[in-house]
Design an enzyme around this catalytic site. Structure first.
Site, short mmCIF file in Angstrom:
data_model
loop_
_atom_site.label_atom_id
_atom_site.label_comp_id
_atom_site.label_asym_id
_atom_site.label_seq_id
_atom_site.Cartn_x
_atom_site.Cartn_y
_atom_site.Cartn_z
N LYS A 1 -119.39 -78.63 -0.27
CA LYS A 1 -118.36 -79.65 -0.54
C LYS A 1 -118.30 -79.93 -2.03
CE LYS A 1 -118.88 -81.59 4.01
NZ LYS A 1 -119.33 -82.68 4.83
N LYS B 1 -122.60 -63.01 -12.67
CA LYS B 1 -122.71 -64.45 -12.42
C LYS B 1 -124.15 -64.92 -12.52
CE LYS B 1 -118.48 -65.36 -11.71
NZ LYS B 1 -117.80 -66.28 -12.58
N GLU C 1 -129.98 -66.86 -6.31
CA GLU C 1 -129.83 -66.52 -4.90
C GLU C 1 -130.72 -65.34 -4.52
OE1 GLU C 1 -125.94 -66.09 -2.20
OE2 GLU C 1 -126.13 -64.53 -3.72
#
Length: 72
Positions: free
Chosen positions: A4, A34, A40
């Site tokens: 969100k 990126k 990640e």
């Protein structure tokens, strides 16, 4: 899982990693440029150290040398 507007990207990645059983990683030129992708991947590698094989890499329009030059 959906990120969100006001959510922290890092916290959202951590939550997603905790809930995942497998990490499908599309390695592309865009992906390796990126900054958040390194975070990640580090999370997936850490999970793989404790839970076994969880990363399924897919190369998309990228060559071996570009992947090898990506700092992991």
């Amino acid at each position: 899982m959906r990120i969100k507007w006001a959510n922290s990207l890092r916290a959202s990645i951590d939550a997603g990693l905790r809930q995942s059983k497998l990490g499908l990683v599309i390695i592309s030129r865009y992906y390796i440029k990126k900054g958040w992708t390194q975070y990640e991947l580090d999370g997936f590698f850490q999970k793989e150290m404790t839970c076994g094989k969880v990363i399924l890499p897919i190369w998309h329009n990228i060559i071996k040398e570009e992947v090898q030059n990506f700092k992991s």
